[in-house]
Design an enzyme around this catalytic site. Structure first.
Site, PDB file in Angstrom:
ATOM      1  N   LYS A 174       0.852  -1.191   0.000  1.00  0.00           N
ATOM      2  CA  LYS A 174       0.000   0.000   0.000  1.00  0.00           C
ATOM      3  C   LYS A 174       0.889   1.242   0.000  1.00  0.00           C
ATOM      4  O   LYS A 174       1.437   1.626   1.032  1.00  0.00           O
ATOM      5  CB  LYS A 174      -0.911   0.039   1.234  1.00  0.00           C
ATOM      6  N   GLU A 249       9.480   2.347  10.790  1.00  0.00           N
ATOM      7  CA  GLU A 249      10.453   3.438  10.659  1.00  0.00           C
ATOM      8  C   GLU A 249       9.661   4.729  10.741  1.00  0.00           C
ATOM      9  O   GLU A 249       8.867   5.025   9.861  1.00  0.00           O
ATOM     10  CB  GLU A 249      11.215   3.308   9.339  1.00  0.00           C
ATOM     11  N   CYS A 283      13.521  11.613   6.524  1.00  0.00           N
ATOM     12  CA  CYS A 283      13.447  11.156   7.920  1.00  0.00           C
ATOM     13  C   CYS A 283      14.751  11.394   8.663  1.00  0.00           C
ATOM     14  O   CYS A 283      14.754  11.616   9.861  1.00  0.00           O
ATOM     15  CB  CYS A 283      13.040   9.690   7.980  1.00  0.00           C
ATOM     16  N   GLU A 384       9.107  16.621  14.857  1.00  0.00           N
ATOM     17  CA  GLU A 384       9.460  16.685  13.438  1.00  0.00           C
ATOM     18  C   GLU A 384       8.583  17.700  12.718  1.00  0.00           C
ATOM     19  O   GLU A 384       7.367  17.639  12.845  1.00  0.00           O
ATOM     20  CB  GLU A 384       9.146  15.309  12.834  1.00  0.00           C
TER      21      GLU A 384
HETATM   22  O1  TXE Z   1       2.014  10.019   7.497  1.00  0.00           O
HETATM   23  P1  TXE Z   1       1.201   8.738   7.833  1.00  0.00           P
HETATM   24  P2  TXE Z   1       1.562  11.453   6.958  1.00  0.00           P
HETATM   25  C1  TXE Z   1       6.155  11.935   9.309  1.00  0.00           C
HETATM   26  C2  TXE Z   1       6.316  13.413   9.071  1.00  0.00           C
HETATM   27  C3  TXE Z   1       4.964  13.808   8.565  1.00  0.00           C
HETATM   28  C4  TXE Z   1       4.088  12.940   9.414  1.00  0.00           C
HETATM   29  C5  TXE Z   1       2.702  12.702   8.907  1.00  0.00           C
HETATM   30  O2  TXE Z   1       6.606  14.075  10.269  1.00  0.00           O
HETATM   31  O3  TXE Z   1       4.703  15.166   8.745  1.00  0.00           O
HETATM   32  O4  TXE Z   1       4.776  11.716   9.472  1.00  0.00           O
HETATM   33  O5  TXE Z   1       2.737  12.319   7.552  1.00  0.00           O
HETATM   34  C6  TXE Z   1      -0.745   5.100   5.752  1.00  0.00           C
HETATM   35  N1  TXE Z   1      -2.972   2.034   9.187  1.00  0.00           N
HETATM   36  N2  TXE Z   1       6.639  11.128   8.214  1.00  0.00           N
HETATM   37  O6  TXE Z   1       0.274  11.877   7.580  1.00  0.00           O
HETATM   38  O7  TXE Z   1      -0.223   8.985   8.153  1.00  0.00           O
HETATM   39  C7  TXE Z   1      -0.873   6.234   4.779  1.00  0.00           C
HETATM   40  O8  TXE Z   1      -1.924   5.993   3.882  1.00  0.00           O
HETATM   41  C8  TXE Z   1      -2.053   1.752   8.252  1.00  0.00           C
HETATM   42  C9  TXE Z   1       7.882  10.463   8.443  1.00  0.00           C
HETATM   43  O9  TXE Z   1       1.595  11.418   5.496  1.00  0.00           O
HETATM   44  O10 TXE Z   1       2.008   8.036   8.839  1.00  0.00           O
HETATM   45  C10 TXE Z   1       0.526   6.219   4.163  1.00  0.00           C
HETATM   46  O11 TXE Z   1       0.605   5.186   3.211  1.00  0.00           O
HETATM   47  N3  TXE Z   1      -1.548   2.677   7.407  1.00  0.00           N
HETATM   48  C11 TXE Z   1       8.180   9.462   7.416  1.00  0.00           C
HETATM   49  C12 TXE Z   1       1.413   5.875   5.352  1.00  0.00           C
HETATM   50  O12 TXE Z   1       0.556   5.293   6.308  1.00  0.00           O
HETATM   51  C13 TXE Z   1      -2.005   3.929   7.523  1.00  0.00           C
HETATM   52  C14 TXE Z   1       7.724   9.661   6.052  1.00  0.00           C
HETATM   53  C15 TXE Z   1       2.140   7.057   5.985  1.00  0.00           C
HETATM   54  O13 TXE Z   1       1.181   7.967   6.417  1.00  0.00           O
HETATM   55  C16 TXE Z   1      -2.961   4.284   8.485  1.00  0.00           C
HETATM   56  C17 TXE Z   1       6.454  10.343   5.968  1.00  0.00           C
HETATM   57  C18 TXE Z   1      -3.442   3.270   9.348  1.00  0.00           C
HETATM   58  N4  TXE Z   1      -4.339   3.502  10.303  1.00  0.00           N
HETATM   59  C19 TXE Z   1       5.981  11.068   7.027  1.00  0.00           C
HETATM   60  N5  TXE Z   1      -3.215   5.611   8.371  1.00  0.00           N
HETATM   61  C20 TXE Z   1       9.472   8.736   7.547  1.00  0.00           C
HETATM   62  N6  TXE Z   1       9.606   7.915   8.592  1.00  0.00           N
HETATM   63  O14 TXE Z   1      10.335   8.836   6.705  1.00  0.00           O
HETATM   64  C21 TXE Z   1      -2.443   6.079   7.361  1.00  0.00           C
HETATM   65  N7  TXE Z   1      -1.720   5.065   6.836  1.00  0.00           N
END
Ligand code: TXE
Length: 492
Positions: A174, A249, A283, A384
């Site tokens: 996904k 991660e 990240c 972050e």
């Molecule tokens: O991330 P989400 P978001 C951090 C960064 C950013 C914050 C939020 O600080 O501002 O996270 O970003 C899926 N069960 N990082 O809102 O929600 C979603 O569809 C399973 C750090 O975009 O964590 C997407 O595919 N999956 C980071 C994925 O999770 C779910 C990189 C990430 O989304 C879900 C990006 C659920 N209940 C953001 N809800 C890094 N570690 O590098 C959403 N998703």
């Protein structure tokens, strides 16, 4: 591609026919229309992966056969580098050159796991008994839900897909709902390389309920997730119900420590890159500059001077050095974060307001921003922003530098700059972060494990451990000439 869901070897639209538009964050143009999957689609993908895994068809391939499959995928990625880079830049707004670097890294990831698969062997143990053989074998963990983010969409999912295939797992991929295009292309390449139907399944969709389906279903054995901390915590809780293994991660708040005896020209140059590369949507971004007091003014002035010069623009702008933020929502989050930092007493030195020039006003651009006079009690130092915001703290002693570097709930990465090797060794040993760079910032190798201490996550990707995550371990004890144990007396 409105039929972007791939289940049991067939492309199809969402069950309810819903679609989602993907718009370029650089200028709002429509770059793709994809299926907007729902829970029923996720359930169908899980069924396909489960049936595929339970058939044993793919998991019974030899390690060598799976290694060959991975090498074929690496070759196809290299063949399609231009196509993939354009797709990635379309969804993310990042420069084509950066997307090409990413595709090269993706291909290197597949080659790394191809080599690990080729070198793989069971462990034969000394049983201590003449008639007994004892060995430890490694089997695929089963059905995996692989959930990716939007900042390095293809790269981050390759760290999951490649080891899943190497191990012989079946999976449901996904990608982020914001950046699905390269995941769709990757699945086409996996199909072309010859993976059996049902091994690789793709669902494009969004929302917590949709995501929860992939992390709660008892037919899923393992979840690998890269994304934000709140979603990561939710996944641990959801997966606990069925005692699934999870690898997470979850980003970082990464200290970049500069001592006065460092090569300042180089350290400053890297500090600028560490903070503002990909507009901070990294990240491992070096978002916390921790600088020794006597060089504070010199370092900060130079970083500000350099930050002002950074040219922003979309993939089509060949003069651009970095691109937009991923979405309007994310831009608003970065603005709120900055406002909070200023209200807590941080001093804004450069940047700070979204870009409104004619060239940039149609995208989600935010300029490189520096906040001085920061300390670890501030939200902007602890949380972050995932945007181009650098906070500055000062220290007087090595103990203080280490303490500050560790004063965060996160523990993904950090760096130390000094010409004193003993000092560097001590700091690199005592920083509680998964990667520490000494007189450098940013490089990683597929051969080395990547992941975080503390709230930066669980488990590791890449390296050898990145394959172990996708394996179950079994000890097989074979008694070749069984005799009675005689433990309990047999009175008859
Ligand atoms: O991330 P989400 P978001 C951090 C960064 C950013 C914050 C939020 O600080 O501002 O996270 O970003 C899926 N069960 N990082 O809102 O929600 C979603 O569809 C399973 C750090 O975009 O964590 C997407 O595919 N999956 C980071 C994925 O999770 C779910 C990189 C990430 O989304 C879900 C990006 C659920 N209940 C953001 N809800 C890094 N570690 O590098 C959403 N998703």
């Amino acid at each position: 591609m409105t039929s972007s869901i791939y289940i049991d070897g067939k492309w199809r639209p969402a069950i309810d026919g819903a679609t989602r538009e993907i718009r370029s964050p650089a200028d709002g143009t429509l770059v793709a229309t994809v299926s907007d999957g729902k829970i029923a689609d996720a359930l169908a993908a899980i069924s396909s992966a489960r049936t595929s895994f339970d058939s044993g068809l793919f998991s019974s391939w030899s390690w060598k056969e799976r290694s060959v499959l991975l090498t074929k995928i690496a070759l196809l990625l290299e063949r399609d580098i231009e196509i993939i880079a354009n797709l990635e830049s379309g969804d993310t707004g990042k420069r084509i050159i950066e997307s090409k670097y990413d595709v090269a890294d993706v291909s290197a990831t597949f080659r790394h796991f191809a080599k690990l698969a080729l070198d793989h062997h069971d462990r034969v143990l000394d049983s201590g008994l003449p008639n007994v053989t004892s060995k430890v074998t490694y089997e695929p963990i089963g059905v995996c839900s692989l959930i990716g983010p939007w900042n390095y969409p293809l790269l981050q999912i390759s760290w999951k897909v490649a080891p899943a295939l190497a191990a012989g797992c079946s999976f449901i991929l996904k990608p982020s709902e914001l950046t699905p295009s390269t995941a769709i292309h990757l699945i086409k390449l996996i199909e072309e390389a010859g993976a059996p139907a049902g091994v690789a399944n793709l669902v494009t969709g969004s929302g917590a309920a949709f995501g929860d389906t992939l992390t709660t279903d008892p037919r899923v054995d393992f979840v690998s997730f890269t994304g934000g901390l709140p979603t990561g915590k939710r996944i641990i809780i959801k997966a606990a119900e069925t005692v699934k293994r999870v690898a997470l991660e979850l980003g970082g708040k990464n200290p970049n420590i500069i001592f006065a005896d460092a090569d300042l020209d180089v350290a400053i140059d890297f500090a600028v890159t560490a903070a503002f590369l990909h507009s901070g949507q990294v990240c491992s971004a070096g978002t916390r500059l921790i600088v020794e007091r006597p060089i504070h003014d010199q370092v900060v002035q130079e970083i500000v001077r350099r930050a002002k010069q950074i040219r922003l623009g979309g993939p089509a702008d060949l003069t651009a050095e970095t691109g937009p933020l991923i979405s309007e929502n994310h831009l608003k989050k970065v603005e709120e974060y900055l406002a909070k930092g200023i209200s807590e007493g941080a001093k804004l030195l450069v940047g700070g307001t979204r870009c409104t020039t004619e060239k940039l006003s149609t995208g989600w651009y935010f300029p490189p921003t520096v906040l001085d006079d920061c300390n670890t009690s501030m939200y902007c130092v602890q949380e972050e922003s995932f945007g181009p915001i650098l906070t500055v703290e000062v220290f007087d002693t090595i103990d203080e530098a280490i303490k500050l570097g560790n004063d965060t709930i996160y523990g993904l990465s950090g760096a130390v700059w000094s010409r004193d090797q003993t000092k560097c060794e001590r700091v690199s040993k005592e920083l509680r972060h998964g990667t520490v760079w000494v007189n450098d910032y940013g490089p990683y190798k597929p051969q080395a494990e990547w992941g975080g201490f503390k709230a930066s996550g669980n488990g590791r990707e890449l390296g050898e451990h990145g394959l172990q995550e996708y394996l179950e371990i079994k000890h097989i004890w074979v008694n070749n000439s069984p005799t009675r144990s005689g433990w309990f007396a047999d009175k008859n």
